[in-house]
Design a protein around this motif. Structure first.
Motif, PDB file in Angstrom:
ATOM      1  N   ALA A  94       7.110 136.231  70.703  1.00  0.00           N
ATOM      2  CA  ALA A  94       6.074 136.903  69.920  1.00  0.00           C
ATOM      3  C   ALA A  94       4.679 136.594  70.485  1.00  0.00           C
ATOM      4  N   GLY A  95       4.475 135.332  70.942  1.00  0.00           N
ATOM      5  CA  GLY A  95       3.198 135.000  71.562  1.00  0.00           C
ATOM      6  C   GLY A  95       2.969 135.773  72.850  1.00  0.00           C
ATOM      7  N   ALA A  96       4.027 135.912  73.656  1.00  0.00           N
ATOM      8  CA  ALA A  96       3.892 136.686  74.890  1.00  0.00           C
ATOM      9  C   ALA A  96       3.588 138.151  74.590  1.00  0.00           C
ATOM     10  N   MET A  97       4.214 138.702  73.541  1.00  0.00           N
ATOM     11  CA  MET A  97       3.931 140.090  73.165  1.00  0.00           C
ATOM     12  C   MET A  97       2.493 140.256  72.704  1.00  0.00           C
ATOM     13  N   LEU A  98       1.960 139.232  72.018  1.00  0.00           N
ATOM     14  CA  LEU A  98       0.558 139.293  71.591  1.00  0.00           C
ATOM     15  C   LEU A  98      -0.372 139.344  72.798  1.00  0.00           C
ATOM     16  N   VAL A  99      -0.024 138.611  73.849  1.00  0.00           N
ATOM     17  CA  VAL A  99      -0.821 138.665  75.088  1.00  0.00           C
ATOM     18  C   VAL A  99      -0.798 140.065  75.672  1.00  0.00           C
ATOM     19  N   LEU A 100       0.383 140.694  75.682  1.00  0.00           N
ATOM     20  CA  LEU A 100       0.484 142.044  76.237  1.00  0.00           C
ATOM     21  C   LEU A 100      -0.283 143.059  75.398  1.00  0.00           C
ATOM     22  N   VAL A 101      -0.266 142.877  74.079  1.00  0.00           N
ATOM     23  CA  VAL A 101      -0.980 143.813  73.203  1.00  0.00           C
ATOM     24  C   VAL A 101      -2.492 143.711  73.402  1.00  0.00           C
ATOM     25  N   THR A 102      -2.988 142.496  73.584  1.00  0.00           N
ATOM     26  CA  THR A 102      -4.433 142.293  73.685  1.00  0.00           C
ATOM     27  C   THR A 102      -4.955 142.421  75.115  1.00  0.00           C
ATOM     28  N   GLY A 103      -4.061 142.518  76.098  1.00  0.00           N
ATOM     29  CA  GLY A 103      -4.501 142.587  77.485  1.00  0.00           C
ATOM     30  C   GLY A 103      -5.208 143.905  77.796  1.00  0.00           C
ATOM     31  N   PRO A 104      -6.004 143.915  78.842  1.00  0.00           N
ATOM     32  CA  PRO A 104      -6.733 145.139  79.229  1.00  0.00           C
ATOM     33  C   PRO A 104      -5.784 146.176  79.818  1.00  0.00           C
ATOM     34  N   ASP A 105      -6.232 147.440  79.777  1.00  0.00           N
ATOM     35  CA  ASP A 105      -5.434 148.518  80.331  1.00  0.00           C
ATOM     36  C   ASP A 105      -5.221 148.331  81.826  1.00  0.00           C
ATOM     37  N   LEU A 106      -4.043 148.756  82.274  1.00  0.00           N
ATOM     38  CA  LEU A 106      -3.676 148.650  83.676  1.00  0.00           C
ATOM     39  C   LEU A 106      -3.933 149.983  84.376  1.00  0.00           C
ATOM     40  N   SER A 107      -4.478 149.892  85.561  1.00  0.00           N
ATOM     41  CA  SER A 107      -4.669 151.090  86.374  1.00  0.00           C
ATOM     42  C   SER A 107      -3.747 150.985  87.583  1.00  0.00           C
ATOM     43  N   GLY A 108      -4.031 151.722  88.642  1.00  0.00           N
ATOM     44  CA  GLY A 108      -3.218 151.636  89.832  1.00  0.00           C
ATOM     45  C   GLY A 108      -2.242 152.780  89.950  1.00  0.00           C
TER      46      GLY A 108
END
Length: 412
Positions: A83-97
């Motif tokens: 759940a903590g790792a998912m919170l990191v993914l939710v709050t992370g910045p958008d990915l480009s590329g």
């Protein structure tokens, strides 16, 4: 609910080799990592989010997959880490590329394929976590669904209307979460049900053993005690009868030991322990042994055909007669006479034991273990037992059992 069933519902490991379940869990984690992780790693490395966020997001992806490995052994801890790792993914910045270009624009890291690892973690804590962790896990997951929906609400997919995308997003998030949680609770409930059945089976077996032990020991001891008490008086007047009395006591003891060995052999599941159990053919010998103990017993099996009922029914009939005669010996008083009638009436086997002894007063108070055991034994084969004062004589006691005849044995 029994203790083992409660433990199963609380998430204790079920039956079976634990290492085999751990191996399956490791195989699942390896498969998920093989299929999902490469896409996520490439997307993060090409995401242009800075070194700090790149390391953080890659760590979150790896942690998610590692949590799946230990989810079976440590469901609550692995869920908390996931759940903590998912919170990191939710709050992370958008990915480009390149991946973002293929998807139609920058996207949140929570849309990476490795996010699917959250569902096995939720399943694990729901199936194996003790109370109240499954409920807490569901609450955390629903909050996570809300955060995820809010986070990617504005994301659009080429070719889809905005409302279609949002409907698909919300439905998929809720359906996946509820399905993973419900499947876990189903597994926990099923294991608890299986454990409950096992406990009931063990309890039934203990009752069966108690009935067998009581029937064997009580009858044999009643014969031994009656001969020993009579012997004290008889031997003083007629010493020549001592060998006869002692021989009867020895025969009763040997018979009890033989039955006890057979019963204990069955419990130990020994080879060669399948000694034949007594049945209708052994009833005349039972009556003869009681007569030798000094009780006057009449035996009538004229209405019994040569064919025999199933072995379980025959054993039940024998035990009913044995226990009833034992009670006559112990309770009916001096000078009592008994009568044993065994007959087939239609599709039923009837066993009746009556005496002219002390009647209702002999069994005052609550029924003993013998009467309870007789009733349980008879009901176990689908029969009916009645025990009480003999209504035809106004005195004495009557035990009347009606047992389903069933399919006949090949004997006779």
């Amino acid at each position: 609910m029994t203790s083992s069933a409660a433990d199963a519902l609380a998430g204790q490991p079920g039956p079976g080799p634990r290492w085999l379940g751990d191996l399956g869990q490791a195989a699942l984690a390896a498969l998920l990592a093989l299929v999902l992780l490469p896409v996520g790693v490439r997307s993060v490395r090409e995401g242009d989010v800075g070194t700090g966020w790149t390391v953080t997001l890659l760590g979150a992806l790896v942690v998610l997959h590692l949590a799946v490995v230990v989810a079976r052994r440590r469901p609550v801890a692995s869920y908390a880490v996931g759940a903590g790792a998912m919170l990191v993914l939710v709050t992370g910045p958008d990915l480009s590329g390149l991946t973002a270009n293929a998807a139609g624009g920058a996207f949140s890291p929570v849309l990476l394929p490795s996010s699917l690892c959250f569902f096995p973690l939720l399943y694990a804590v729901s199936a194996r976590g003790s109370r109240p962790w499954p409920t807490i896990a569901l609450g955390v997951a629903l909050i996570g669904c809300l955060l995820t929906v809010v986070r990617i609400w504005s994301f659009s997919v080429p070719g889809l209307e905005w409302w279609t995308w949002r409907l698909i997003l919300t439905t998929a998030m809720l359906a996946g979460t509820l399905a993973a949680w419900a499947l876990g609770r189903f597994r926990a409930t099923r294991e608890a049900w299986i454990a409950e059945l096992a406990d009931r089976g063990a309890a039934d077996e203990r009752r069966r053993i108690a009935r067998e032990m009581h029937d064997v020991v009580a009858h044999s001891l009643a014969v031994v005690v009656s001969h020993a008490e009579a012997g004290r008086l008889v031997v003083a007047r007629d010493p020549d009868r001592a060998p006869e009395i002692l021989g009867t006591i020895a025969d009763a003891g040997r018979g009890a030991l033989t039955e006890m060995r057979g019963l204990l052999g069955v419990l130990r599941d020994e080879a060669g322990s399948n000694a034949p159990q007594p049945g209708l053919d052994e009833l005349p010998g039972l009556v003869a042994g009681v007569r030798a103990a000094g009780l006057e017993v009449a035996y009538d099996d004229a209405a019994l055909p040569e064919a025999r009922p199933p072995a379980t029914v025959g054993l039940t009939a024998y035990r009913v007669a044995q226990e009833a005669l034992t009670n006559v010996t112990r309770h009916a008083g001096p000078g009592a006479r008994a009568r044993v009638v065994v007959a087939r009436e239609g599709t039923e086997l009837v066993v009746e034991v009556t005496d002219n002894g002390a009647g209702p007063g002999a069994f005052a108070g609550s029924p003993g273990r013998g009467l309870i055991g007789m009733r349980e034994r008879v009901e176990a084969v689908g029969g009916v037992l009645k025990a009480g004062p003999d209504p035809r004589e106004g005195t004495g006691w009557r035990v009347h059992a009606r047992l389903p005849w069933g399919e006949e044995d090949s004997r006779g």
